[in-house]
Design a protein around this motif. Structure first.
Motif, PDB file in Angstrom:
ATOM      1  N   VAL A  97      40.791   0.642  75.833  1.00 48.87           N
ATOM      2  CA  VAL A  97      40.823   1.789  76.736  1.00 48.87           C
ATOM      3  C   VAL A  97      39.834   2.884  76.301  1.00 48.87           C
ATOM      4  O   VAL A  97      39.523   3.779  77.078  1.00 48.87           O
ATOM      5  CB  VAL A  97      42.248   2.392  76.860  1.00 48.87           C
ATOM      6  CG1 VAL A  97      43.177   1.394  77.534  1.00 48.87           C
ATOM      7  CG2 VAL A  97      42.793   2.819  75.516  1.00 48.87           C
ATOM      8  N   ALA A  98      39.350   2.781  75.058  1.00 49.47           N
ATOM      9  CA  ALA A  98      38.380   3.758  74.566  1.00 49.47           C
ATOM     10  C   ALA A  98      37.777   3.240  73.266  1.00 49.47           C
ATOM     11  O   ALA A  98      38.351   2.370  72.612  1.00 49.47           O
ATOM     12  CB  ALA A  98      39.053   5.106  74.319  1.00 49.47           C
ATOM     13  N   TYR A  99      36.608   3.779  72.920  1.00 56.41           N
ATOM     14  CA  TYR A  99      36.021   3.467  71.618  1.00 56.41           C
ATOM     15  C   TYR A  99      35.000   4.533  71.251  1.00 56.41           C
ATOM     16  O   TYR A  99      34.520   5.290  72.092  1.00 56.41           O
ATOM     17  CB  TYR A  99      35.397   2.072  71.577  1.00 56.41           C
ATOM     18  CG  TYR A  99      34.223   1.860  72.503  1.00 56.41           C
ATOM     19  CD1 TYR A  99      32.927   2.208  72.107  1.00 56.41           C
ATOM     20  CD2 TYR A  99      34.389   1.292  73.754  1.00 56.41           C
ATOM     21  CE1 TYR A  99      31.850   1.995  72.952  1.00 56.41           C
ATOM     22  CE2 TYR A  99      33.327   1.077  74.598  1.00 56.41           C
ATOM     23  CZ  TYR A  99      32.052   1.429  74.188  1.00 56.41           C
ATOM     24  OH  TYR A  99      30.988   1.232  75.026  1.00 56.41           O
ATOM     25  N   PHE A 100      34.707   4.584  69.958  1.00 56.77           N
ATOM     26  CA  PHE A 100      33.617   5.422  69.474  1.00 56.77           C
ATOM     27  C   PHE A 100      32.911   4.674  68.356  1.00 56.77           C
ATOM     28  O   PHE A 100      33.504   3.834  67.674  1.00 56.77           O
ATOM     29  CB  PHE A 100      34.103   6.801  69.012  1.00 56.77           C
ATOM     30  CG  PHE A 100      35.091   6.799  67.884  1.00 56.77           C
ATOM     31  CD1 PHE A 100      34.678   6.823  66.560  1.00 56.77           C
ATOM     32  CD2 PHE A 100      36.454   6.793  68.148  1.00 56.77           C
ATOM     33  CE1 PHE A 100      35.595   6.827  65.523  1.00 56.77           C
ATOM     34  CE2 PHE A 100      37.389   6.803  67.119  1.00 56.77           C
ATOM     35  CZ  PHE A 100      36.954   6.819  65.796  1.00 56.77           C
ATOM     36  N   THR A 101      31.630   4.966  68.206  1.00 60.96           N
ATOM     37  CA  THR A 101      30.804   4.334  67.194  1.00 60.96           C
ATOM     38  C   THR A 101      30.228   5.401  66.284  1.00 60.96           C
ATOM     39  O   THR A 101      29.724   6.424  66.754  1.00 60.96           O
ATOM     40  CB  THR A 101      29.656   3.536  67.857  1.00 60.96           C
ATOM     41  OG1 THR A 101      30.229   2.533  68.685  1.00 60.96           O
ATOM     42  CG2 THR A 101      28.768   2.888  66.822  1.00 60.96           C
TER      43      THR A 101
END
Length: 146
Positions: free
Chosen positions: A31-35
């Protein structure tokens, strides 16, 4: 949201370029991600007065290490939860700099005015001569809004 995650995230992680942190729902759907990845904020002749203000006191080098938020993606249904995702990214980046060192949390909103405004509301400042923005970890931890 899914295309980059499927095609690039694992490849970059295997090469040691970045790490992608994923939020999944109870059905294990992303539903979401960050790198996050390493970066350096460097002084140039054009921005020397700015870098002097930016660089921590008595910092000896012409550049300072930090963490770049490479991607921040949120499922359409979760719009409005961006601050929570950004806070998670910030805390993860801050944990990293506490272990290995670093000064800045950097974002690159490119040419997206809404994204740029989101980061301004979250306390980020523009790096002159670039599209990048930053938070100084120490200053932020003393009380900037997020």
């Amino acid at each position: 949201m899914d295309r980059w995650l499927d095609k690039q995230a694992l490849k970059d992680q295997e090469l040691g370029r970045s790490r992608t942190h994923v939020w999944a729902d109870e059905e294990d759907i992303v539903v979401a991600y960050f790198t996050l990845l390493q970066t350096v904020v460097s002084e140039t002749d054009d921005d020397q007065p700015f870098f002097k203000k930016l660089r921590p006191r008595h910092y000896p080098d012409m550049s300072a290490p930090g963490v770049l938020l490479g991607k921040l993606a949120l499922n359409q249904q979760l719009r409005g939860s961006g601050v929570d995702l950004l806070a998670d990214a910030y805390m993860t980046a801050y944990e990293a700099v506490r272990l290995i060192g670093g000064v800045f949390f950097v974002v690159d909103p490119a040419d997206h005015p809404k994204v740029h405004d989101f980061y301004v509301r979250s306390g980020f400042k523009q790096i002159p001569g670039t599209k990048r923005m930053f938070l100084n970890f120490d200053e932020f931890n003393e009380g900037a809004p997020l």
